[in-house]
Design a protein around this motif. Structure first.
Motif, mmCIF file in Angstrom:
data_model
loop_
_atom_site.group_PDB
_atom_site.id
_atom_site.type_symbol
_atom_site.label_atom_id
_atom_site.label_comp_id
_atom_site.label_asym_id
_atom_site.label_seq_id
_atom_site.Cartn_x
_atom_site.Cartn_y
_atom_site.Cartn_z
ATOM 1 N N VAL A 1 60.628 -92.211 -72.814
ATOM 2 C CA VAL A 1 61.944 -92.059 -73.443
ATOM 3 C C VAL A 1 61.915 -90.885 -74.413
ATOM 4 O O VAL A 1 62.736 -89.968 -74.351
ATOM 5 N N VAL A 2 60.969 -90.914 -75.343
ATOM 6 C CA VAL A 2 60.762 -89.778 -76.250
ATOM 7 C C VAL A 2 59.863 -88.777 -75.541
ATOM 8 O O VAL A 2 58.761 -89.109 -75.118
ATOM 9 N N TRP A 3 60.348 -87.555 -75.382
ATOM 10 C CA TRP A 3 59.614 -86.551 -74.609
ATOM 11 C C TRP A 3 59.750 -85.188 -75.280
ATOM 12 O O TRP A 3 60.859 -84.681 -75.446
ATOM 13 N N SER A 4 58.618 -84.623 -75.682
ATOM 14 C CA SER A 4 58.639 -83.304 -76.309
ATOM 15 C C SER A 4 58.210 -82.205 -75.352
ATOM 16 O O SER A 4 58.414 -81.022 -75.628
ATOM 17 N N GLY A 5 57.610 -82.594 -74.201
ATOM 18 C CA GLY A 5 57.101 -81.570 -73.302
ATOM 19 C C GLY A 5 56.022 -80.750 -73.994
ATOM 20 O O GLY A 5 55.406 -81.190 -74.968
ATOM 21 N N ASP A 6 55.792 -79.530 -73.510
ATOM 22 C CA ASP A 6 54.741 -78.703 -74.113
ATOM 23 C C ASP A 6 55.315 -77.562 -74.951
ATOM 24 O O ASP A 6 54.755 -76.466 -75.012
ATOM 25 N N VAL A 7 56.429 -77.857 -75.624
ATOM 26 C CA VAL A 7 57.065 -76.865 -76.498
ATOM 27 C C VAL A 7 56.129 -76.430 -77.623
ATOM 28 O O VAL A 7 56.206 -75.301 -78.111
ATOM 29 N N TRP A 8 55.211 -77.315 -78.051
ATOM 30 C CA TRP A 8 54.282 -76.997 -79.134
ATOM 31 C C TRP A 8 53.513 -75.701 -78.879
ATOM 32 O O TRP A 8 53.130 -74.995 -79.817
ATOM 33 N N LYS A 9 53.307 -75.362 -77.609
ATOM 34 C CA LYS A 9 52.556 -74.149 -77.272
ATOM 35 C C LYS A 9 53.272 -72.890 -77.742
ATOM 36 O O LYS A 9 52.633 -71.861 -78.005
ATOM 37 N N VAL A 10 54.589 -72.949 -77.853
ATOM 38 C CA VAL A 10 55.349 -71.781 -78.317
ATOM 39 C C VAL A 10 54.993 -71.458 -79.764
ATOM 40 O O VAL A 10 54.883 -70.287 -80.143
ATOM 41 N N THR B 1 53.653 -88.071 -73.994
ATOM 42 C CA THR B 1 54.972 -87.544 -74.343
ATOM 43 C C THR B 1 54.988 -86.019 -74.386
ATOM 44 O O THR B 1 56.055 -85.409 -74.430
ATOM 45 N N ALA B 2 53.788 -85.411 -74.362
ATOM 46 C CA ALA B 2 53.694 -83.955 -74.364
ATOM 47 C C ALA B 2 53.470 -83.389 -72.967
ATOM 48 O O ALA B 2 53.256 -82.181 -72.807
ATOM 49 N N ALA B 3 53.531 -84.246 -71.955
ATOM 50 C CA ALA B 3 53.338 -83.790 -70.578
ATOM 51 C C ALA B 3 54.527 -82.954 -70.113
ATOM 52 O O ALA B 3 55.635 -83.075 -70.635
ATOM 53 N N ARG B 4 54.299 -82.126 -69.125
ATOM 54 C CA ARG B 4 55.369 -81.277 -68.610
ATOM 55 C C ARG B 4 56.371 -82.069 -67.777
ATOM 56 O O ARG B 4 57.531 -81.665 -67.658
ATOM 57 N N ASP B 5 55.939 -83.173 -67.194
ATOM 58 C CA ASP B 5 56.838 -84.047 -66.442
ATOM 59 C C ASP B 5 57.195 -85.248 -67.298
ATOM 60 O O ASP B 5 56.309 -85.913 -67.856
ATOM 61 N N ARG B 6 58.478 -85.533 -67.405
ATOM 62 C CA ARG B 6 58.925 -86.623 -68.271
ATOM 63 C C ARG B 6 58.692 -87.990 -67.652
ATOM 64 O O ARG B 6 59.149 -88.270 -66.538
ATOM 65 N N THR B 7 57.983 -88.863 -68.397
ATOM 66 C CA THR B 7 57.761 -90.243 -67.971
ATOM 67 C C THR B 7 58.046 -91.213 -69.109
ATOM 68 O O THR B 7 57.826 -92.416 -68.950
#
Length: 223
Positions: free
Chosen positions: A134-143, A126-132
């Motif tokens: 339903v719940v998707w956070s991407g890599d926003v945590w890096k900010v 769910t933390a991947a840069r490409d959404r696969t």
């Protein structure tokens, strides 16, 4: 007051505590979070493809990207002054979110609060840069990692609320140019981070995680 379990609950409390005169939301989608805007708040929502059927009477929806919004003084002027509270929930990629934070701070009141969604990922998928998922956070945590490393003058805390956390940033300095001047270098640094690094070092240490207990969260909002 009861503890907080969801990011919607935390955002609602933020409006109650901060009592913003001016509120900015990046990534409004269907407008569910705009429902927390109080009658005395001037609100602006920014989204290139908004799906808000009936926005609050005191809210203007700007159908454009956040980059285009901040590049246009006329659009920024819709806020009517410095931002007191902002909620960033746009493109779930660290480079865009970092740019949004830098631009929002530039136009914020020094006593303002920035809230960033999706800063506490569930797992690598769910933390991947490409959404696969339903719940998707991407890599926003890096900010959050970048802010804690490069802007120690800020107070940056990630609240553990469902589904993927919400970061609270305060102690803002609209004149600070560190994020703008070092943007490319910071993005390159973040690109080398992996989800495994977050697990190895520890979420608490890297993201400054606190539980959604009201006695811990309230001081972060009250300034």
């Amino acid at each position: 007051m009861s503890d907080i379990t969801t990011y919607y609950g935390l955002l609602r409390r933020a409006h109650e505590i901060v009592k913003p005169e001016r509120y900015l939301e990046i990534g409004v989608h269907e407008g569910h979070s705009l429902a927390f805007v109080k009658p005395g708040t001037r609100a602006v929502g920014v989204d290139p493809e908004p799906k808000v059927k009936t926005p609050p009477d005191n809210t203007v929806i700007v159908p454009t990207t956040s980059d285009a919004f901040f590049a246009d003084p006329e659009l920024i002027g819709l806020l009517g002054g410095p931002i007191d509270l902002s909620f960033i929930d746009g493109l779930h990629l660290h480079e865009q979110t970092l740019r949004d934070v830098a631009n929002v701070e530039k136009h914020s009141h020094p006593d303002g609060v920035i809230m960033i969604h999706d800063c506490l990922p569930i797992d690598a998928r769910t933390a991947a840069r490409d959404r696969t998922t339903v719940v998707w956070s991407g890599d926003v945590w890096k900010v959050v990692v970048a802010l804690r490393r490069h802007r120690p003058d800020l107070t940056v805390t990630t609240v553990d609320v469902e589904p993927t956390g919400l970061a609270i940033v305060s102690g803002l300095d609209p004149s600070n140019q560190i994020l703008h001047d070092n943007y490319d270098a910071i993005v390159a640094e973040l690109a080398s981070l992996e989800f495994d690094d977050l697990e190895a070092v520890g979420r608490d240490e890297m993201l400054g995680v606190v539980a959604g207990e009201w006695e811990l969260v309230e001081p972060l909002l009250a300034g």
